[in-house]
Enzyme design. Structure first.
Site, short mmCIF file in Angstrom:
data_model
loop_
_atom_site.label_atom_id
_atom_site.label_comp_id
_atom_site.label_asym_id
_atom_site.label_seq_id
_atom_site.Cartn_x
_atom_site.Cartn_y
_atom_site.Cartn_z
CG HIS A 110 11.24 -19.25 -21.35
ND1 HIS A 110 12.30 -20.15 -21.52
CD2 HIS A 110 11.01 -19.24 -20.02
CE1 HIS A 110 12.63 -20.65 -20.36
NE2 HIS A 110 11.89 -20.11 -19.42
CB VAL A 113 19.87 -17.07 -15.66
CG1 VAL A 113 20.30 -16.94 -17.11
CG2 VAL A 113 19.34 -15.74 -15.16
NE ARG A 114 17.15 -24.20 -14.27
CZ ARG A 114 17.04 -24.08 -15.59
NH1 ARG A 114 16.69 -22.92 -16.12
NH2 ARG A 114 17.28 -25.10 -16.38
CG HIS A 176 1.12 -33.85 -26.49
ND1 HIS A 176 2.10 -33.19 -25.77
CD2 HIS A 176 0.14 -32.95 -26.72
CE1 HIS A 176 1.70 -31.95 -25.55
NE2 HIS A 176 0.52 -31.77 -26.11
N GLY A 259 6.38 -25.47 -3.19
CA GLY A 259 5.48 -24.60 -2.44
C GLY A 259 5.64 -23.14 -2.76
N GLY A 260 6.03 -22.83 -3.99
CA GLY A 260 6.18 -21.44 -4.39
C GLY A 260 4.83 -20.76 -4.59
NE ARG A 261 2.09 -13.95 -5.14
CZ ARG A 261 1.84 -13.21 -6.23
NH1 ARG A 261 2.64 -13.29 -7.28
NH2 ARG A 261 0.81 -12.37 -6.25
#
Length: 307
Positions: A110, A113-114, A176, A259-261
């Site tokens: 995985h 970047v954002r 967990h 509310g993304g896809r």
């Protein structure tokens, strides 16, 4: 809806080019598959571009998503550490990818970047920050793969590596199950240390370091023979991956809350997975070694001398 700043435009230009570059590299690595692309719009503002491979030569499922969303109020998952910005308008953009290979000896991986930019409701100066990182989830224990991965992470982040490495170990942890998701890597969020240009360079360094490190590991493992037992174990470990993404992952929560896809948000989930009741590895087996020595935080760089 906030106007795009010069900073946001710079990041968008980089992310668009990076997605194109990486998709070409991954198609070459897979050898058979071509990404299927879906472009989508978000009614509240923005949209994205999802690219997915299914049943390729190397990858059972692989996705590389670009998103650029805007809105008048940040979702709760993005303000857990910045409650004062909860009512601000925002721009959020990033690349997120997950690769699930066919061969159990090739790890899942995985990378993300954002960039966030928020205009506070009181009219004060915009607040911005970066986040991201990459992590590796092996199904079978190979020390040289974990060391190679962390060497790439250190080279990409320099002096930030120790803190980002610990952050990754702490974040990608299934409480967990009392185990890490894999051998970690780097993770960081709410990052704006040193100013925009320094932070932007760091993000670019992380993005560019990802593919060479993963491709090296793939080349070592992709032709290893495996049987039903290894495949079954891979599918069970994928179940743990699903548990983390649906229970803990902030990116999944942000996407759903904003509310993304949905198809793009849940792209990270594998095509197939298993859940077995009260399973334990056989003592002395490679599966037991994974649990005992790999699914816990370790100083992987210090183990390079053992190779």
């Amino acid at each position: 809806m906030p106007d795009l700043s010069h900073q946001t435009t710079q990041v968008l230009d980089f992310l668009n080019c990076f997605q194109d570059e990486l998709c070409g590299q991954v198609e070459s690595l897979d050898g058979i598959a071509v990404f299927h692309e879906d472009c989508w719009d978000r009614p509240e503002g923005g949209g994205g571009r999802s690219r997915v491979i299914t049943d390729g030569g190397l990858f059972e499922k692989a996705g590389i998503n670009f998103s650029h969303v805007t809105g008048n109020q940040l979702p709760a998952s993005a303000t857990s550490h910045r409650s004062e910005l909860a009512s601000g308008s925002f721009v959020a953009t990033g690349i997120s990818l997950v690769f699930h290979p066919h061969n159990p000896y090739v790890p899942t991986t995985h990378m993300n970047v954002r960039y966030f930019e928020v205009q506070p409701q009181d009219g004060s100066r915009p607040v911005w920050w970066f986040g991201g990182g990459f992590d590796l989830t092996p199904y079978y224990p190979f020390l040289e793969d974990a060391v190679r991965w962390h060497q790439a992470a250190q080279q990409a982040t320099g002096d930030h590596y120790p803190g980002f490495k610990k952050w990754c170990d702490d974040y990608f942890f299934l409480k967990h199950r009392n185990e890490t998701r894999g051998v970690g890597g780097i993770f960081f969020d709410d990052f704006n240390t040193g100013g925009f240009e320094d932070c932007f360079r760091l993000i670019q360094s992380v993005a560019q370091a990802f593919y060479p490190a993963y491709a090296d590991i793939v080349d070592r493992r992709r032709d290893m023979d495996f049987g039903d037992a290894q495949r079954r174990f891979q599918l069970m470990r994928r179940g743990r991956y699903v548990e983390f993404n649906l229970v803990y992952d902030r990116g999944t929560l942000f996407g759903l809350q904003s509310g993304g896809r949905t198809e793009s948000i849940l792209m990270s989930l594998p095509l197939l997975a298993r859940w077995e009741y009260n399973w334990h590895p056989e003592p002395g087996s490679p599966e037991a070694e994974l649990y005992d020595d790999f699914l816990r935080p370790r100083n992987w760089l210090s183990l390079a001398m053992e190779l």
